[in-house]
Structure formats: structure tokens, C-alpha cells
Design an enzyme around this catalytic site. Structure first.
Site, short mmCIF file in Angstrom:
data_model
loop_
_atom_site.label_atom_id
_atom_site.label_comp_id
_atom_site.label_asym_id
_atom_site.label_seq_id
_atom_site.Cartn_x
_atom_site.Cartn_y
_atom_site.Cartn_z
N LYS A 1 37.31 36.56 58.51
CA LYS A 1 38.48 35.83 59.49
C LYS A 1 38.20 34.53 59.18
O LYS A 1 37.96 33.25 59.42
CB LYS A 1 37.42 35.96 60.31
N LEU B 1 42.09 42.39 60.01
CA LEU B 1 40.97 42.62 60.11
C LEU B 1 40.42 43.77 60.96
O LEU B 1 41.06 44.19 62.05
CB LEU B 1 41.07 40.94 61.41
N GLU C 1 48.47 46.04 60.37
CA GLU C 1 48.01 44.96 61.64
C GLU C 1 49.43 44.11 62.24
O GLU C 1 50.34 44.31 61.88
CB GLU C 1 46.97 44.51 61.59
N TYR D 1 36.50 31.18 60.89
CA TYR D 1 36.43 31.33 62.37
C TYR D 1 36.14 32.33 63.29
O TYR D 1 36.35 33.34 63.20
CB TYR D 1 38.01 30.44 62.93
N1 PDD Z 1 43.44 37.19 66.62
N2 PDD Z 1 43.83 40.81 63.66
C1 PDD Z 1 44.51 39.82 63.47
C2 PDD Z 1 44.60 39.34 62.27
C3 PDD Z 1 44.26 38.71 64.29
O1 PDD Z 1 44.32 37.34 64.77
C4 PDD Z 1 42.76 38.90 65.32
C5 PDD Z 1 42.62 38.80 66.21
C6 PDD Z 1 42.48 40.15 65.20
C7 PDD Z 1 41.77 41.17 66.50
O2 PDD Z 1 40.73 40.91 65.86
P1 PDD Z 1 39.93 41.34 67.16
O3 PDD Z 1 40.06 41.96 68.73
O4 PDD Z 1 38.63 40.58 67.37
O5 PDD Z 1 39.92 39.24 68.62
C8 PDD Z 1 42.99 41.72 64.67
C9 PDD Z 1 42.12 36.09 68.00
C10 PDD Z 1 42.37 36.78 68.53
C11 PDD Z 1 43.18 35.17 67.17
O6 PDD Z 1 42.81 34.70 66.77
O7 PDD Z 1 43.35 33.93 68.10
#
Ligand code: PDD
Length: 287
Positions: A146, A202, A178, A31
Site C-alpha cells: 500500500k 492490494l 482490481e 499509507y
Molecule cells: N483504497 N485496492 C486498491 C488499489 C485500493 O486502493 C484499495 C483501498 C483496496 C481495498 O482495500 P481495503 O479494503 O483495505 O480498503 C484495494 C483506499 C480506500 C484508499 O486508497 O483510499
């Protein structure tokens, strides 16, 4: 509200997925979430690159070219009249009946679903920050994908919620990885420290922008990670994601970080990040 199912825009209450879709049975899919400001996407291409890369890592073929997908996503945003909001895209491996762990040698057609909602910027996040808890990172070893498998993330986030906090900062033993839904950073003696981009986190698109603007603003970046002991002595802590930008963490497990207020480097980074948004999406209310 209109949603996308495969390449069709349909009413939310008419949308259906198959009960034997591997996404539903196994969490077999990937996703993305992409943010839009003022009717313009921010870092759209980077998110789409990561979506195709995540799919490739699990041998899932996305049945649309990037321009075809862009046209579908644009039609979804337009149909829902989104100005500042989020779009979630999921791609599952599709239907398999009867259920079998083994992936069919002739892969089923992957199934795209997507929904969009208007979500204004919450400047209290960036200015006031939020509380976090610490939680052992019990997720699998491919956090770089992801994936739709978010049980470990969701349980950790829920524990934070139950404790009256916003986020769970995850650690494998001594090493901080994280957040449950965000990347995590600490500032010590003027340096920005975060986990290396490897299989344990991620690689956030927001993280990429933050590291670039840190560099441009002469803030040294250290990607060697940090421990729980380091975190306890941090000057500033923040988390980042598409939906929460640069959000300060002002308390961890009931203990204040610094003086419990957003720190100067976190503010500087968020100001620089906001400028990047404005370059792509136009003026924002200054916070
Ligand atoms: N989540 N790490 C994890 C585990 C995440 O789920 C996310 C983002 C990030 C940050 O990634 P980015 O900067 O590309 O949004 C890091 C999104 C916001 C979600 O699952 O809703």
C-alpha cells in the site's frame, strides 16, 4: 482541524513537511485508511498489521510501536471529534538532502502524517450502485504494497470520473485485477469470483471480511480471477474498500450489468458485512 505530524497534534494550517522528504520526491512511503463508525474503529488491527507489513516490504522502519501509534491515532480522532469517518495515515522514509535515488545507509527518521475527517455512510452507494469503465492496468508489479505511489491508480480513477463513472476496473490484458481504489468481484451462477491475493492486487481488509462472510453464508468463493469475457457475462459485479464497503457496479463501459440493479448476492454480502461492522462498532441505520 488538527492533524498529526510525527508525534505532534497540530493545527492543519501549521503543519509542514520538508521539501526534500523522500515521500514528496519519490513517493517513498506507505499509507493506510481506517474507517470509524460510532466512534469505534472497524478492523483497526488488520489495517495496522498491513501498514507494518507494507513498510517492511520496502525496508522502512516505523518509528513507533503499535501501542504508541494507537495512542497517537486515538488522540487525532478525539481532537477532531470523529464519530463516523476516516483516518488517513502516511509514513514516508523522511528527509534526504541532497536528493538521491539511493536510500541512505543510515536511514532518515520516517515521518508520520495523519488526518481525519467525518464522512457519514452514503447508503446510495450500496443500494443504487455506481458505473465503471474498463482500463488497462499499467501499474507496477508490487500492487500488494500500500505504497504512496498512486499515479497509475489516480490517472485511471480520473478517466472514470471524466467518463461520468465512479470507478475504473483494471485489467492486465484479458485478466481483471482490481479497481483503481478498490477490489473487484463478479458473481456467476451463485459463485463469488475475485483475483487471487498476490503481487497484482492490494489484499483489501474489506475483501478479507467479505470472503469470510461469504464462506459463513455458504456462498462459494473462487480466487482464481476472471477475464474480460467472464466479466461481460457476469450476473452481478461489485467493488469493495474501507470507504465504500460493498458497492455494486451496475454498468460497465455503458453496458448494464444484469438488469442494472444491485443483485441478490451482492445485497446478501453487504448485509452480512454490515453485521460485522455492527459487531465491532454498534448499531447503524439499516439501509
Ligand atoms: N483504497 N485496492 C486498491 C488499489 C485500493 O486502493 C484499495 C483501498 C483496496 C481495498 O482495500 P481495503 O479494503 O483495505 O480498503 C484495494 C483506499 C480506500 C484508499 O486508497 O483510499
Amino acid at each position: 482541524m488538527k492533524v498529526l505530524v510525527k508525534n505532534q497534534l497540530i493545527e492543519r494550517d501549521e503543519a509542514k513537511v520538508d521539501v526534500e522528504d523522500r515521500g514528496y520526491q519519490f513517493g517513498d512511503g506507505v499509507y493506510e485508511v481506517i474507517r470509524m463508525y460510532n466512534g469505534q474503529f472497524f478492523t483497526y488491527d488488520e489495517h495496522i498489521e498491513r501498514l507494518y507489513a507494507s513498510a517492511a516490504k520496502i525496508d522502512l522502519e516505523i518509528p513507533y510501536s503499535k501501542p504508541e501509534l494507537r495512542a497517537l491515532v486515538d488522540s487525532l480522532m478525539k481532537a477532531n471529534n470523529i464519530g463516523t469517518g476516516n483516518v488517513y495515515l502516511q509514513i514516508t522514509r523522511g528527509e534526504q538532502s541532497p536528493r538521491n535515488h539511493v536510500i541512505p545507509s543510515t536511514p532518515p527518521e520516517a515521518v508520520l502524517t495523519a488526518s481525519a475527517s467525518e464522512v457519514p455512510r452514503d447508503t446510495t452507494l450500496f443500494e443504487n450502485g455506481r458505473k465503471a469503465i474498463l482500463e488497462e492496468d499499467v501499474r507496477w508489479l508490487r500492487c500488494d504494497i500500500k505504497s504512496l505511489n498512486l499515479l497509475g491508480n489516480s490517472i485511471a480513477k480520473n478517466k472514470a470520473h471524466q467518463a461520468g463513472a465512479f470507478e475504473a476496473i483494471l485489467h492486465r490484458g484479458e485478466n481483471v485485477t482490481e479497481g483503481s481504489a478498490a477490489n473487484a468481484y463478479m458473481i456467476k451462477d451463485g459463485k463469488l469470483i475475485t483475483h487471487a491475493s498476490n503481487n497484482l492486487i492490494l489484499e483489501g481488509i474489506t475483501r478479507q471480511v467479505i470472503l469470510r462472510v461469504a464462506d459463513e453464508n455458504d456462498i462459494p468463493v473462487v480466487e482464481s480471477g476472471f477475464t474480460l469475457t467472464d466479466l461481460a457475462g457476469a450476473d452481478e459485479v461489485f467493488i469493495s474498500s474501507t470507504t465504500i464497503e460493498v458497492t455494486p457496479i451496475i454498468e460497465i463501459d455503458g453496458k448494464l450489468v444484469g438488469d442494472g440493479k444491485r443483485g441478490p448476492i451482492t445485497k446478501k454480502l453487504h448485509d452480512a458485512f454490515t453485521k460485522e461492522i455492527m459487531k465491532q462498532c454498534g448499531e447503524l441505520a439499516v439501509n
